[in-house]
Design a protein around this motif. Structure first.
Motif, mmCIF file in Angstrom:
data_model
loop_
_atom_site.group_PDB
_atom_site.id
_atom_site.type_symbol
_atom_site.label_atom_id
_atom_site.label_comp_id
_atom_site.label_asym_id
_atom_site.label_seq_id
_atom_site.Cartn_x
_atom_site.Cartn_y
_atom_site.Cartn_z
ATOM 1 N N UNK A 6 67.309 3.368 148.436
ATOM 2 C CA UNK A 6 66.870 3.966 147.176
ATOM 3 C C UNK A 6 66.531 5.446 147.375
ATOM 4 N N UNK A 7 67.154 6.320 146.583
ATOM 5 C CA UNK A 7 66.870 7.749 146.741
ATOM 6 C C UNK A 7 65.528 8.179 146.141
ATOM 7 N N UNK A 8 64.770 7.253 145.574
ATOM 8 C CA UNK A 8 63.450 7.634 145.057
ATOM 9 C C UNK A 8 62.645 8.223 146.213
ATOM 10 N N UNK A 137 63.925 10.657 130.490
ATOM 11 C CA UNK A 137 63.636 11.572 131.600
ATOM 12 C C UNK A 137 64.349 12.913 131.434
ATOM 13 N N UNK A 138 65.554 12.886 130.898
ATOM 14 C CA UNK A 138 66.259 14.172 130.753
ATOM 15 C C UNK A 138 65.711 14.962 129.553
ATOM 16 N N UNK A 172 60.698 8.028 136.437
ATOM 17 C CA UNK A 172 62.078 7.915 135.954
ATOM 18 C C UNK A 172 62.960 7.003 136.807
ATOM 19 N N UNK A 173 62.560 6.745 138.048
ATOM 20 C CA UNK A 173 63.402 5.902 138.902
ATOM 21 C C UNK A 173 63.061 4.422 138.836
ATOM 22 N N UNK A 174 61.968 4.074 138.170
ATOM 23 C CA UNK A 174 61.470 2.697 138.277
ATOM 24 C C UNK A 174 62.416 1.680 137.622
ATOM 25 N N UNK A 257 77.399 6.833 142.433
ATOM 26 C CA UNK A 257 76.285 7.300 143.271
ATOM 27 C C UNK A 257 75.156 7.916 142.471
ATOM 28 N N UNK A 258 75.224 7.801 141.143
ATOM 29 C CA UNK A 258 74.137 8.356 140.325
ATOM 30 C C UNK A 258 72.812 7.662 140.650
ATOM 31 N N UNK A 259 71.768 8.444 140.685
ATOM 32 C CA UNK A 259 70.407 7.912 140.704
ATOM 33 C C UNK A 259 69.517 8.974 140.055
ATOM 34 N N UNK A 260 68.518 8.557 139.254
ATOM 35 C CA UNK A 260 67.700 9.564 138.566
ATOM 36 C C UNK A 260 67.074 10.579 139.518
ATOM 37 N N UNK A 261 66.777 10.159 140.760
ATOM 38 C CA UNK A 261 66.141 11.085 141.703
ATOM 39 C C UNK A 261 67.143 11.902 142.503
#
Ligand code: FE2
Ligand code: FE2
Length: 290
Positions: A6-8, A137-138, A172-174, A257-261
């Motif tokens: 996880x990129x968080x 988030x955006x 935003x990542x939760x 590969x999208x992730x909010x963080x």
């Protein structure tokens, strides 16, 4: 358990700030710089929050079973933040109603959308939440990054929106991580297809419903027809052009590969905390909804 990278950020802290807004001061009817259309779009958005964010919490918590401990903690903090947002926007909406707006049509539309989503399997609600949380988030990023959006707004109400935006970025990542956890056994292709389809669906509804809601509120201020449409579209798409400005960030959702963080925008949170008048209160007694 299959673990997911996880990129968080590992050092991210999700801190519920138990703030109250507008209890002491009266909120003017056209609180957004006297602008009918600016007030209308923010009021239309706010109408969705009390029930919408309760729905987000319910959708995420339905999949918390077996979540890694860090994510489980983040779900708790997310739950608390959203519960407080619901409370503050409920209070805000009551002030809008007290200033003469009838929000019942807008509220009924939100309930209708939620009932439709709830009639589907719970994973659809989680997917819708994950997509809408990216959307939120955006919007929050824009709101904090471009001060012009709230420059003309009455201070206390602008503070409410900034506070909400900060916490939306923080958590935003939760919903996304919960989605990755819930679908960890899905093939990548299926995960992408569902996520893309749901994003397109919720975006269409979001744009159509918020536009209709704003037009309804503008009608209540005596602005109708072509005049209402042109003023609203100008505001949303041209200047300050919130919808246009979030276009690029919205598109990124569809990239592999999208992730909010992938976008670490915590500098906006630091700037908020450093700004005069918005000094964070210590996270004292915060109601834990989890
Ligand atoms: Fe929220
Ligand atoms: Fe949120």
């Amino acid at each position: 358990m299959t673990s997911i990278a996880l990129p968080t950020p590992a050092d991210l802290s999700i801190t519920p700030r138990d703030r109250r807004f507008g209890r002491e001061t009266a909120t003017p009817r056209l609180w957004h710089g006297g602008s009918v259309e600016a007030t209308a779009i923010y009021n239309a958005l706010s109408t969705t929050f009390p029930v919408g964010e309760a729905f987000f919490v319910e959708s995420v918590r339905a999949f918390r079973e077996g979540a890694p401990p860090k994510l489980a903690e983040e779900i708790k903090a997310f739950t608390t933040q959203e519960a407080i947002h619901s409370r503050e926007h409920d209070a805000f909406n009551k002030r809008a109603a007290a200033s003469g707006y009838d929000l019942s049509k807008l509220e009924a539309q939100v309930e209708k959308r939620l009932a439709m989503t709830r009639s589907k399997p719970p994973i659809v609600s989680l997917a819708a939440t994950m997509a809408l949380e990216h959307f939120t988030a955006i919007l929050a990023h824009q709101l904090l990054a471009v001060p012009q959006h709230l420059a003309a707004a009455e201070k206390e109400t602008a503070d409410l929106w900034r506070w909400h935006a900060v916490e939306e970025i923080e958590h935003k990542g939760v919903a996304y991580d919960t989605w990755l956890h819930a679908t960890r056994h899905w093939p990548r292709g299926k995960r992408w297809k569902v996520k893309a389809k749901v994003m397109l669906y919720v975006t269409r509804n979001f744009v159509v419903d918020r536009t209709a809601g704003s037009l309804e509120l503008m009608r209540q201020d005596g602005v109708t027809g072509l005049k209402a449409w042109s003023r609203l579209l100008w505001y949303l798409w041209i200047r300050p052009g919130m919808f246009r400005k979030i276009g690029g960030a919205w598109l990124k959702f569809f990239l592999p590969g999208f992730h909010p963080w992938n976008e670490d925008d915590r500098h906006l949170l630091r700037a908020y905390e450093a700004s005069a008048g918005d000094t964070p209160e210590p996270a004292r007694k915060v109601r834990r909804a989890a």
